[in-house]
Design a protein around this motif. Structure first.
Motif, short mmCIF file in Angstrom:
data_model
loop_
_atom_site.label_atom_id
_atom_site.label_comp_id
_atom_site.label_asym_id
_atom_site.label_seq_id
_atom_site.Cartn_x
_atom_site.Cartn_y
_atom_site.Cartn_z
N ALA A 94 -8.83 -52.09 6.56
CA ALA A 94 -7.23 -52.20 7.33
C ALA A 94 -7.31 -52.14 8.65
O ALA A 94 -6.52 -52.73 9.51
CB ALA A 94 -6.21 -51.15 6.66
N LEU A 95 -8.07 -50.94 9.22
CA LEU A 95 -8.13 -50.66 10.66
C LEU A 95 -8.71 -51.92 11.47
O LEU A 95 -8.11 -52.32 12.33
CB LEU A 95 -9.45 -49.62 10.95
N LYS A 96 -9.70 -52.73 10.99
CA LYS A 96 -10.29 -53.76 11.79
C LYS A 96 -9.26 -55.05 11.39
O LYS A 96 -9.22 -56.07 12.55
CB LYS A 96 -11.64 -54.14 11.23
N ARG A 97 -8.61 -54.92 10.50
CA ARG A 97 -7.70 -56.23 10.38
C ARG A 97 -6.69 -56.22 11.14
O ARG A 97 -6.07 -57.01 11.55
CB ARG A 97 -7.27 -56.37 8.91
N ALA A 98 -6.17 -54.95 11.55
CA ALA A 98 -5.13 -54.52 12.41
C ALA A 98 -5.42 -54.66 13.77
O ALA A 98 -4.57 -54.74 14.77
CB ALA A 98 -4.38 -53.18 12.21
N GLY A 99 -6.77 -55.02 14.00
CA GLY A 99 -7.18 -55.33 15.49
C GLY A 99 -8.19 -54.16 15.98
O GLY A 99 -8.62 -54.23 17.06
N SER A 100 -8.53 -53.32 15.37
CA SER A 100 -9.57 -52.27 16.00
C SER A 100 -11.02 -52.97 16.06
O SER A 100 -11.41 -53.67 15.16
CB SER A 100 -9.75 -51.09 14.86
N GLU A 101 -11.43 -52.86 17.28
CA GLU A 101 -12.76 -53.46 17.65
C GLU A 101 -13.97 -52.88 16.80
O GLU A 101 -15.05 -53.40 16.93
CB GLU A 101 -12.99 -53.38 19.14
N SER A 102 -13.85 -51.87 16.50
CA SER A 102 -14.92 -50.95 15.91
C SER A 102 -14.30 -49.76 15.28
O SER A 102 -13.30 -49.31 15.24
CB SER A 102 -16.05 -50.63 16.78
N LEU A 103 -15.17 -48.72 14.48
CA LEU A 103 -14.77 -47.71 13.84
C LEU A 103 -14.84 -46.67 15.20
O LEU A 103 -16.01 -46.39 15.87
CB LEU A 103 -15.31 -47.04 12.61
N ALA A 104 -14.02 -45.60 15.38
CA ALA A 104 -14.14 -44.58 16.49
C ALA A 104 -15.20 -43.46 15.79
O ALA A 104 -15.95 -43.00 16.95
CB ALA A 104 -12.97 -43.64 16.61
N PHE A 105 -15.27 -43.36 14.55
CA PHE A 105 -16.49 -42.70 13.90
C PHE A 105 -16.70 -43.02 12.58
O PHE A 105 -15.55 -43.50 11.92
CB PHE A 105 -16.22 -41.27 14.27
N PRO A 106 -17.58 -42.54 11.94
CA PRO A 106 -17.62 -42.68 10.72
C PRO A 106 -16.59 -42.12 9.73
O PRO A 106 -16.29 -40.88 10.02
CB PRO A 106 -19.10 -42.10 10.21
N THR A 107 -15.82 -42.69 8.98
CA THR A 107 -14.67 -42.26 8.19
C THR A 107 -14.91 -41.22 7.31
O THR A 107 -15.95 -41.32 6.63
CB THR A 107 -14.07 -43.53 7.50
N ILE A 108 -14.21 -40.13 7.37
CA ILE A 108 -14.34 -38.98 6.45
C ILE A 108 -13.21 -39.30 5.50
O ILE A 108 -12.06 -39.46 5.88
CB ILE A 108 -13.94 -37.75 7.21
N PHE A 109 -13.90 -39.17 4.07
CA PHE A 109 -12.85 -39.40 3.11
C PHE A 109 -13.29 -38.64 1.91
O PHE A 109 -14.13 -38.95 1.45
CB PHE A 109 -12.55 -40.90 2.74
N THR A 110 -12.52 -37.57 1.65
CA THR A 110 -12.86 -36.61 0.55
C THR A 110 -11.79 -36.44 -0.45
O THR A 110 -10.48 -36.62 -0.01
CB THR A 110 -13.17 -35.23 0.98
N SER A 111 -12.01 -35.97 -1.52
CA SER A 111 -10.98 -35.89 -2.85
C SER A 111 -11.44 -34.47 -3.49
O SER A 111 -12.46 -33.90 -3.62
CB SER A 111 -10.94 -37.12 -3.59
N GLY A 112 -10.12 -34.01 -4.25
CA GLY A 112 -10.61 -32.76 -5.05
C GLY A 112 -11.13 -31.87 -4.47
O GLY A 112 -10.84 -31.33 -3.10
N PRO A 113 -11.95 -30.97 -4.82
CA PRO A 113 -12.83 -29.86 -4.22
C PRO A 113 -13.64 -30.16 -3.04
O PRO A 113 -13.92 -29.38 -2.45
CB PRO A 113 -13.55 -29.33 -5.34
N ARG A 114 -13.98 -31.43 -2.98
CA ARG A 114 -14.71 -31.91 -1.80
C ARG A 114 -14.01 -31.80 -0.55
O ARG A 114 -14.56 -31.80 0.55
CB ARG A 114 -15.27 -33.18 -1.96
#
Length: 360
Positions: A177-197
């Protein structure tokens, strides 16, 4: 170019008559040459000349992007980098050559320095980064666009999250979604966690499936013309339980206080100290994250930090993150992060996504 001339005005203070720039972000800031690959270019700035040094892989790109800087494409088979830098320094009448001490790996610098014995080499620290802290209108425009892309990408993701989707699948959807909206790259590796993580402040996405009732944390950023956004939101997949709601509201209040505390003319440490005192009075004081945020721009984590002991002063058009968090091992965590421009006695929020608790 005005940026290079402003930099030259600092040479006398540091007792140098030239500077060798190795940071790819600073090279982009000063010359326009853009690459995420480290070590593919150097920028040599003398008293009245500047050279962008690269090789055949980037020569065409460099000539296109660096209209005001002379591009030198080194023949790597015939000339060493140190020999070329020395040759150009002599042309510029450089005798006292400064170099960015933080941006030269030790081995690479030893190889260069061995061929520049005729020059006096002086390490300098943060010279270009200090200039980069104050953003002009063009830079702020890029950062607003990057923040807007982040807002829209998260809105898209929230409409797709379902129990059974893995953390990694959700992170990929967000990045798409970031890149489709026009981001040229990722600002940093995406952090995504759930539950106790979610108690892991920089937890990487795993194959853990999302479950109803989970706390979820997403920390991500977009990039426009090299300039980055950096936003974190925590939310609940389903109905929040009382403890989730309690900790979320605590972090929400701390984050609002942090944003309110940021203003020009005060030390970077002051907002962090204010939020730290607020959280120290809570039942979760032992689980509060260290510091409050960092400067932001062409790099995601720039100096200075909003942290205890940092006496450097906030100035108008500095951009910082404000990101308090509570992290309880074995239970989970909550962080809310926004990008904030200092406007004098107040602030501008670049990231605008709601800070209220979202229950999906």
């Amino acid at each position: 170019m005005k940026r290079i001339q402003t930099l030259r005005e600092q040479f006398a203070t540091h007792r140098i008559d030239g500077l060798l720039v190795a940071s790819m972000s600073s090279i982009r800031y000063l010359s326009g040459f853009a690459s995420d690959e480290g070590g593919v270019a150097l920028l040599l700035i003398g008293g009245n000349r500047e050279y962008l040094i690269t090789d055949y892989r980037f020569g065409e790109q460099a000539r296109e992007e660096c209209s005001h800087v002379q591009v030198v494409v080194r023949d790597r088979a015939r000339q060493t980098l140190g020999d070329l830098v020395r040759e150009l320094a002599v042309e510029c009448n450089i005798q006292q050559l400064g170099y960015e001490r933080e941006h030269f790996p030790h081995g690479r610098w030893l190889d260069l320095a061995a061929e520049m014995e005729a020059l006096v080499l002086k390490p300098v620290r943060g010279l270009v980064e200090l200039q980069r802290r104050i953003k002009d209108n063009e830079e702020l425009g890029y950062m607003r666009r990057a923040a807007d892309i982040g807002d829209r990408a998260l809105d898209h993701l929230l409409g797709m999250l379902r129990p059974g989707m893995t953390e990694r699948e959700a992170a990929v959807e967000l990045e798409y979604a970031l890149k489709r909206a026009g981001s040229e790259s990722l600002a940093f590796p995406t952090i995504f966690t759930s539950g106790p993580r979610t108690s892991r402040p920089h937890g990487m996405p795993s194959e853990r499936p999302l479950r109803r009732g989970d706390l979820i944390t997403a920390d991500f950023g977009a990039v426009i013309s090299g300039y980055r956004s950096d936003m974190t939101r925590s939310f609940v997949l389903g109905k929040a339980n009382p403890k989730q709601r309690e900790i979320y509201q605590l972090v929400r209040a701390a984050q609002a206080l942090g944003v309110e505390s940021v203003r020009a003319g005060i030390p970077y440490s002051q907002p962090a100290d204010t939020v730290s005192r607020f959280l120290a009075d809570s039942p979760y004081a032992d689980y509060a994250g260290e510091g409050l945020g960092h400067a932001l721009g062409l790099d995601t984590h720039e100096q200075p930090y909003l942290a205890p002991g940092c006496d450097e002063l906030l100035q108008e058009n500095h951009v910082v993150t404000v990101e308090p968090g509570i992290y309880v091992p074995g239970w989970g965590g909550v962080r809310i992060e926004d990008d904030v421009r200092v406007t004098g006695s107040s602030t501008e929020l670049l990231t605008r996504f709601t800070r209220e608790l979202i229950e999906i």
